[in-house]
Design an enzyme around this catalytic site. Sequence first.
Site, PDB file in Angstrom:
ATOM      1  N   GLU A  75       0.824  -1.202   0.000  1.00 23.81           N
ATOM      2  CA  GLU A  75       0.000   0.000   0.000  1.00 23.81           C
ATOM      3  C   GLU A  75       0.869   1.268   0.000  1.00 23.81           C
ATOM      4  OE1 GLU A  75      -3.624   1.684   2.891  1.00 23.81           O
ATOM      5  OE2 GLU A  75      -2.312   0.061   3.557  1.00 23.81           O
ATOM      6  N   LYS A 105      -9.243   2.353  -2.179  1.00 22.92           N
ATOM      7  CA  LYS A 105      -9.558   1.750  -0.888  1.00 22.92           C
ATOM      8  C   LYS A 105     -10.944   2.195  -0.412  1.00 22.92           C
ATOM      9  CE  LYS A 105      -7.188   1.069   3.588  1.00 22.92           C
ATOM     10  NZ  LYS A 105      -5.945   1.422   4.314  1.00 22.92           N
ATOM     11  N   CYS A 130      -5.581  -3.411   2.557  1.00 24.79           N
ATOM     12  CA  CYS A 130      -5.305  -3.346   4.000  1.00 24.79           C
ATOM     13  C   CYS A 130      -6.574  -3.389   4.845  1.00 24.79           C
ATOM     14  CB  CYS A 130      -4.460  -2.124   4.325  1.00 24.79           C
ATOM     15  SG  CYS A 130      -3.623  -2.249   5.934  1.00 24.79           S
TER      16      CYS A 130
END
Length: 676
Positions: A44, A111, A163
């Site tokens: 990330e 995300k 994540c």
Amino acid sequence: MNLIKVAGGVVNQTPLAWETNKQNIIGCIEEAIEQDISLLCLPELSISGYGCEDMFFAPGTCETALEMLEDIVNHTSGIIVSVGLPLMINNRVYNAACLIANKQIRGFVCKKNLANNGVHYETRWFQPWPAGERTELKIGEFSYPVGDIIFEADGVKIGFEICEDAWIANRPGRDLYQQGIDIILNPSASHFAFLKTYTRERFVQDGSRAFGAAYLYVNLLGNEAGRIIFDGDTMIAQAGEILVSGTRFSYKDYYLTTAVIDLNKLRLEQIQNRLTFRSSTNTVSFLYSFPEITPVKNVYELESWETSSPLHIGFQKEEEFARAVSLALFDYLRKSRSQGWVISLSGGADSSAITALCYLAIEMAVRELGIEGFKKKLSYIKKIQDCQTVQELSNKLITNIYQGTQNSSSDTRNSAASLANDLNTTFYDIDINNIVEEYKALIQKAIGRDLDWETDDIALQNIQARVRSPSAWLLTNVENALLLSTSNRSEAAVGYATMDGDTSGSISPIAGIDKHFLRHWLRWLENTGLGGEVTIKGLNGVNSLQPTAELRPLEAKQVDEEDLMPYDLLNEIENAAIRDKKSPKECLIFMELHFAGIYSREKLILSIERFFKLWSRNQWKRERYAPSFHVDDHNLDPRSWCRFPILSGGFEKELEEMRDYAENAKGKGRKSKIGF
């Protein structure tokens, strides 16, 4: 037989270090191409670095990230690569992963769920991407799809959980499952905390099983921005089976963890288990020919120090603490381009632990990189370039200074000297008693009376601790080194530290760990050591001493646990009061249960009362502590984890309720029971 060779690429990045970050990524890609990898996932925000903080607001950050991306694209011939970067769309910044295939950008996935607790503050900088939405981003002459996207290459469907996406109950993988996903990539920047790797392993394994897919998880590595440590954790799973697990706490700039996934096995799982299926309007398809490869045997094997069962962890926490903080110190040293570390070595547990951790940073780096690789990594430090052993490196990089007064004992002086000699650090022993006396004389003359231990105890203790700071800073400046603060978390909780004394330093390596564990860890390091191999026998002296500040006259026989409370009790009160947010009364109930037969009720009441009062009046000290490394999920750092008002009511009402409760319980002649 449809076999695909995939890899997680671990990189040690630095926020806004554009060229270094880019070269690490390119080096990782080139190594993957050499190993015939077809699909590579990088962590990330690996282009910009995760910890850019408010620089994510700067338009130039996103613009430069795209410039770096264009350079990276040119190195992706014959391979599919995912790389993370901040992306600005319509004046909003998103945490994105770009999928590149054969030197062409195929699109960006953003995300959906942002981490916003503890050390993470993503909602300050980023917008969460709405599920199901898609737009276009123009870069130069071309437009690329952005948003909630699935990629399809040669019939293989690739999706993302970035994540935090995987840490929530309703994770995006459920939607990917409904769309017939084959491979889920999880590029992460997941902070290190003790035993956290077992949690990651569960969601990787469960995700691959529940979604009938291959799951590739890869984390950042090292001390990226100062406080947070990343462990480089990498795992690849397939249909509920962990295929491989990567190295953690490496000293390399980048490395790969590879596995071969079997699409036929995944498809069989999908046929047998898939209940529903729906087509997606957000699928981006492109041509890509996965090469034919021969079968390989994936070996799921942890490193030797990690082989303890999660249910019988053994010394996992001790190993992780040593490896995480040593790597963090090494990275902090090289990224700040400092010439070494300076520690005011008192002969006590805290300064001895920090000295040992600095030595372990050298030892572990040399074991992995070799002497020449170590010196190359620190090529800017000219004084180490002729060193040929770890001991020689220790002498050049670690400086200890023992600063005694008339209140210092021969025991602590011998403890300090013994450790420095064992590790071959540069060691200075200086007497500062005359400086203390000069300060006392100046103030006595100014106020017209003598300072006395009966009336001026705290003042006389603190001046000794503060006098040590200028000498340590002077030596640090002479060496162009890093001064390391020696306060621990237990001291931070109750303010048992002298501001501008033992709190002096640019980084506080152990401010995130409690004294009770630290003393245990020092005994472990002397007798068991990392992997059962790396021990430090020079810790014998400190391990035989009772912790003491040695600031009162020797005949007072000062002991820290008498000044405060037993460290095991302090640690449990802190956990209950600060981590679990329990009231003094609830703390007493819990402590009576936990320490039944060990400490009296009166001892528990006095200790809890002392803790809450000291905690409240010493928040200003915690605000001024040097930055600390985050090692577990009950940190006291007010800038990243535990916020508390500098001025407060001091829990007066709550402490009164505890005393009333204790008095009533005593009057009724009964023991309290746990009630929460």
